[in-house]
Design an enzyme around this catalytic site. Structure first.
Site, PDB file in Angstrom:
ATOM      1  N   HIS A 191       0.803  -1.216   0.000  1.00  9.81           N
ATOM      2  CA  HIS A 191       0.000   0.000   0.000  1.00  9.81           C
ATOM      3  C   HIS A 191       0.841   1.274   0.000  1.00  9.81           C
ATOM      4  O   HIS A 191       0.369   2.331  -0.430  1.00  9.81           O
ATOM      5  CB  HIS A 191      -0.952   0.021   1.200  1.00  9.81           C
ATOM      6  CG  HIS A 191      -2.135  -0.871   1.010  1.00  9.81           C
ATOM      7  ND1 HIS A 191      -2.103  -2.200   1.329  1.00  9.81           N
ATOM      8  CD2 HIS A 191      -3.365  -0.632   0.503  1.00  9.81           C
ATOM      9  CE1 HIS A 191      -3.276  -2.734   1.033  1.00  9.81           C
ATOM     10  NE2 HIS A 191      -4.054  -1.810   0.526  1.00  9.81           N
ATOM     11  N   GLY A 192       2.051   1.198   0.496  1.00 18.51           N
ATOM     12  CA  GLY A 192       2.858   2.415   0.495  1.00 18.51           C
ATOM     13  C   GLY A 192       4.217   2.180   1.112  1.00 18.51           C
ATOM     14  O   GLY A 192       4.397   1.277   1.925  1.00 18.51           O
TER      15      GLY A 192
END
Lengths: 320, 471
Positions: free
Chosen positions: B326-327
Site C-alpha cells: 500500500h505504500g
C-alpha cells in the site's frame, strides 16, 4: 448574513493562473508582468493599462500570498527580461520565506502546479470554463469562500454550539475575475456597508493572528533575485498600492515606511512607486480598507501608467 | 484521467460512441479500446506509458515461451525474468526513496557517516495494480493454470483496459482475456445498470468520501495537537468511511464502465464493515488484492499445509507485505502487521471458543471487528508515528482532555454517516445491490438515481484524486 444575487463567475484557481504563467515563456522585452498579492490584482485594470501603454500586461498576482516564489520562478525558470512590477503589500511581502507558511505555500502551490499540471488537468480546465461562465451552481472555489453554494461549503457553514475555538469570520467573495485574470471588486462591496464590514472583519482577524515580519530573510531572498533579474536586463519596479482606515494604520504601525518600504527601495535600487507620494492617489478610499473599487482601480491604473511612462520606468508601446 | 472529471465524461462519451458505431469490426474496436486506454493513462504523464509497454512486452514474451517450453530451468528463467522486471519497476519507482532513506538511517545508526540526496522518483499511477495483474498472468502460465492469450492485442488490452488500469480490480487473465475473444456488446439492461453503477461510484467518491468525510479526516490527522477523545474517534471513523467510499467508489465506477462496454469485472468489495472477524473482512475488502496475495504469496509460502507455526508465519508475512504494497512507509507495515496479528489471534480463538452466530451477537461481533479495524486505519492514515501514537492514546482515553478541534456539527455528521454506513453493510451483507435492485420498483430506483446525480452536481468537488492511485 443574507446572501442574494448569485450569478455565474470564474474561479481564480491554479489552472486560471497557470494559463497566464504560460505567457511568460513567450513574452518579450516589451511585456509587463504584475506580481504581488490581491491589491495588485484588484487595483490594476488590464484594459486601462493597455489603453495607456499599448500592451496588455500579464497578471500573476495572487490573493493572500507573497510574490517571492513567483518572482524566483521568473528569475530562475524563464529568460524573461521585460518588466516585472512587484506589488508590495507589507504584511505579505515581508511575511516569510518558510516554505510551509501560508503566504508562501499558496503561491508556491500555483508555481508547482504550472510545472506539474497534467494534460487531463488542462483539458478539465478548458471544459470547465463554459460551465463556470454559464452555470451559477458551478460554485466550488480554491479560496473556499463562505458564499459558495456547493454541498461541502453549505455543510461547513452549519455551526452548532461553540465546541471548537473561534476561527476566521465568514469570508464572502467580493470580486469577479475574467479569463485574463482582470479582477474587479463587486458593486455590492462598494454599495453595501454591512457587506464590506464582513470583509473588514477578516482583515482584522488576519491582522491579529499574523506572526511578526521576517524582514531580513524576505529582503535578502528578494534582493538576490532582483539582482539576477536586473543584471540580465530585466526592468524591475516596486509598487505600493493604496490601503485605508484601520488597515493602513495597522500597516504603518507594524511596517513603518522608513524601516520597510524605504529600505527595500534603497537596497533594490530600482524604480518604486508608493501611493502616498502622488497627489492623485491621496484621496483614494478602499471600501473594505484594502482594495479599490473598480471605478477607482481604473483611475489608479490610468494615472499610474501615465506616471511610469513620464518617469521612463516603462515605455509607451503605442508610440514605439 | 480521473473518473470524477469533465475530461473523463468527454473521453467516455467518445469511446462509447466509437465502440457502438458500425465503423469498426471487433478487432478494430479492441484496437480502439487499447489506444483509448493509453490516452487515458497518458493524459496524466505520457512518458510513463513506456513502463506499461515494457511490462506488457516482457509478460507477453514470457507467456509465449512458457506456453511451449517444457524445460523446467528455462520455464523458471522466464518466470523470474517477468518477476524481476515487474517487481524491479515496483521496487525502483515505489520503494526507491524508502530503501535509500532506511539504508541511510541504518548506516548512521552503526556510526557510518553516510548522507544521500532523496531521489524524488515519480510514482507512476497504478503501478502496483498493473504489475500485479501482469505477473498473475505469467505465474498462472508457469503453473499451467491458463492458456496463453490468443493475440498480442488481447493481452495488451488485458494489461491496459482503462476502467481498471490504475486502481483495479486486479483481474485474473482467465476472467478478462477470454472476454476479449468474442465480440462484446452490452444489452440495454447491462448498459443502464452500468450507467447506474458509474453514478453510484461517483456518488460514493464525490459526495460521501470527498464532501462528507475527507475534510474532517484531514483536519484530525493533520493536527499536531493531542486530541480530545471525540475528535480522535471522529477523525478515525471519518477516514474509515472515506477510504471505503473512495476505493469502493472507484471499483464501482470501473465495474459500471466495463459493463457499459459489455465486459464483466469481478466485485472488489462486499460490504466489508459488516464482517464478523478478520478472515471474513479480507474476503469482503479489496477482494481482488486479498485473493491475489492468497494465491501468489500465502499459498506459495506454505499456506496451511505445513503445520500451525508455518501457517502463522506465512500469514504474518503476507499481511506485512500486503501492508508494504500500500505504500513505502513503516506505518503501512504496522497496518499490515496489526491485521496479521488480528488474523492469527482470531484463528487461535476460533479453535478454543465456538460461538453460534445469530443476528444479535452477529451485529455485536461485526461492530467489534469494525472497531478493531479502525485502530489499524490510524496507522494507515497517519503520516508520522507520533501522530498515530497520539491518536491511539486519545481513542483509548489515555490523553486526558485533549484539544477540541472539531465542531459539534462535524461530529454529528460523521457519526451519522458512519452509523448509516455500518447498518447498510449489515443489512446488505448477505445480498447484493443487483438483487436488491431487481426487487425494487423502477420508480424508486429512478428517484434514488436522480438524488445521487443531483448531489454529485451540487457537490462538484475539485477533481480529488482517488486515494488508491498513490498505491
Amino acid at each position: 448574513m443574507a446572501l442574494s444575487g448569485y450569478y455565474p463567475n470564474l474561479d481564480d484557481n491554479k489552472d486560471l493562473w497557470a494559463v497566464q504563467r504560460t505567457k511568460i515563456d513567450k513574452a518579450t522585452k516589451n511585456d509587463v508582468v504584475f506580481i504581488g498579492a490581491s491589491r495588485v490584482l484588484f487595483d490594476i485594470q488590464l484594459n486601462e493599462w493597455e489603453k495607456e501603454t499599448g500592451k496588455k500586461p500579464i497578471q500573476l498576482a495572487s490573493v493572500g500570498s507573497t510574490p517571492l516564489p513567483i518572482f524566483n520562478d521568473i528569475v530562475e525558470n524563464t529568460e524573461f527580461a521585460g518588466t516585472v512590477v512587484v506589488g508590495v503589500t507589507p504584511p505579505l511581502f515581508f511575511s516569510t520565506t518558510f516554505l510551509m507558511a501560508v503566504p508562501w505555500k499558496r503561491e508556491q502551490f500555483r508555481v508547482d502546479h504550472y510545472f506539474k499540471r497534467t494534460y487531463a488537468q488542462r483539458l478539465n480546465h478548458a471544459l470547465s470554463i463554459p460551465l463556470q461562465q454559464n452555470l451559477v451552481l458551478m460554485s466550488t472555489s480554491e479560496e473556499e469562500w463562505t458564499s459558495n453554494i456547493d454541498l461541502k461549503t453549505l455543510l461547513k457553514n452549519i455551526k452548532i454550539g461553540n465546541r471548537q475555538p473561534k476561527g476566521m469570520p465568514p469570508f464572502y467573495q467580493f470580486d469577479d475575475i475574467t479569463l485574463e485574470r482582470n479582477t474587479e471588486m463587486t458593486q455590492r462591496t462598494v454599495n453595501d456597508t454591512a457587506f464590506a464590514n464582513t470583509i473588514k472583519k477578516v482583515w482584522r482577524f488576519y491582522g491579529s493572528t499574523s506572526p511578526p515580519p521576517e524582514k531580513d530573510a524576505t529582503m535578502s531572498f528578494f534582493l538576490k533575485d532582483a539582482k539576477a533579474f536586473t543584471e540580465r536586463g530585466g526592468n524591475l519596479i516596486l509598487l505600493r498600492c493604496p490601503s485605508s482606515g484601520g488597515a493602513r494604520m495597522g500597516e504603518n504601525m507594524g511596517f513603518p515606511r522608513v524601516d520597510f518600504w524605504n529600505d527595500l527601495v534603497k537596497q533594490a535600487n530600482v524604480k518604486a512607486y508608493h501611493f502616498e507620494d502622488y497627489e492623485q492617489f491621496k484621496n483614494l478610499e478602499c471600501p473594505e480598507l484594502s482594495h479599490l473599487s473598480v471605478k477607482d482601480a481604473r483611475y489608479f491604473t490610468t494615472e499610474l501608467a501615465k506616471i511610469m511612462i513620464a518617469d521612463g520606468a516603462i515605455t509607451n508601446q503605442k508610440i514605439n | 484521467m480521473l473518473f470524477n472529471s469533465l475530461s473523463f465524461v468527454l473521453f467516455l462519451f467518445i469511446v462509447l460512441a466509437l465502440y457502438y458505431s458500425k465503423l469498426f469490426n471487433w478487432t478494430s474496436k479492441k484496437r480502439m479500446l487499447l489506444l483509448s486506454s493509453y490516452i487515458f493513462y497518458g493524459m496524466w504523464n505520457p512518458p510513463l506509458i513506456i513502463l506499461l509497454w515494457m511490462s506488457t512486452m516482457v509478460d507477453w514474451k514470457a507467456g509465449k515461451r512458457l506456453a511451449v517450453e517444457d524445460n523446467q530451468k528455462k520455464r523458471k528463467f522466464w518466470l523470474i525474468l517477468s518477476m524481476c522486471v515487474n517487481l524491479g519497476f515496483l521496487g525502483f519507482f515505489k520503494y526507491g526513496d524508502f530503501l535509500l532513506e532506511n539504508f541511510t538511517a541504518l548506516m548512521n545508526s552503526i556510526g557510518v557517516d553516510f548522507q544521500a540526496q532523496p531521489m524524488d522518483i515519480i510514482l507512476p499511477m497504478g503501478i502496483s495494480f498493473y504489475t500485479f495483474q501482469t505477473m498473475s498472468y505469467t505465474i498462472d502460465m508457469y503453473n499451467r493454470k491458463i492458456e496463453r492469450a490468443k493475440t498480442f492485442l488481447d493481452f495488451a488490452l488485458y494489461v491496459t483496459f482503462f476502467p481498471q488500469l490504475v486502481a483495479g480490480p486486479i483481474v485474473r487473465a482467465k476472467d478478462l482475456i477470454t472476454q476479449f475473444y468474442e465480440p462484446k456488446k452490452a444489452t440495454v439492461n447491462q448498459f443502464v445498470w452500468g450507467l447506474f453503477l458509474l453514478t453510484m461510484g461517483l456518488f460514493l467518491k464525490v459526495v460521501m468520501a470527498d464532501t462528507l468525510l475527507s475534510g474532517t479526516a484531514d483536519d484530525v490527522f493533520s493536527s499536531d495537537k493531542i486530541l480530545n477523545v471525540w475528535d480522535a474517534w471522529t477523525g478515525t471513523l471519518a477516514f474509515s468511511g472515506q477510504i471505503f467510499f473512495d476505493f469502493s467508489g472507484y471499483s464501482t465506477c470501473a465495474i459500471g464502465i466495463a459493463l457499459m462496454l459489455g465486459i464483466i469485472l469481478p466485485d472488489n468489495f462486499r460490504y466489508p464493515y459488516a464482517s464478523i472477524g478478520f478472515s471474513e473482512f479480507w474476503k469482503r475488502w479489496h477482494i481482488s488484492l486479498s485473493s491475489w496475495l492468497r494465491d501468489y504469496l500465502y499459498i506459495p509460502l506454505g499456506g496451511n499445509r505445513h503445520g500451525i507455526t508455518r501457517m502463522y508465519v506465512a500469514l504474518m508475512l503476507t499481511m506485512l507485505l500486503g501492508g508494504l504494497w500500500h505504500g513505502a512507509a513503516w506505518t503501512f507495515v504496522i497496518w499490515g502487521a496489526l491485521h496479521g496479528i488480528y488474523l492469527v489471534v482470531e484463528r487461535l480463538l476460533k479453535n478454543k471458543i465456538h460461538i453460534k452466530i445469530n443476528a444479535w451477537n452477529g451485529v455485536l461481533l461485526a461492530l467489534l471487528t469494525y472497531t478493531l479495524v479502525n485502530f489499524t486505519w490510524v496507522f494507515f492514515r497517519a503520516r508520522e508515528f507520533s501522530t498515530a501514537k497520539n491518536m491511539i492514546g486519545s481513542m483509548l482515553f489515555m490523553n486526558g482532555d485533549g484539544e477540541k478541534i472539531l465542531g459539534t456539527f462535524d461530529i454529528i455528521k460523521v457519526f451519522t454517516v458512519i452509523t448509516i454506513l455500518f447498518l447498510c453493510h449489515w443489512v446488505m451483507r448477505n445480498t447484493s445491490m443487483k438483487s436488491v435492485s431487481l426487487k425494487t420498483s423502477p420508480w424508486i430506483l429512478g428517484i434514488v438515481w436522480a438524488i445521487m446525480f443531483f448531489l454529485i452536481v451540487i457537490a462538484q468537488g475539485s477533481g480529488e484524486q482517488f486515494i488508491y492511485f498513490q498505491f
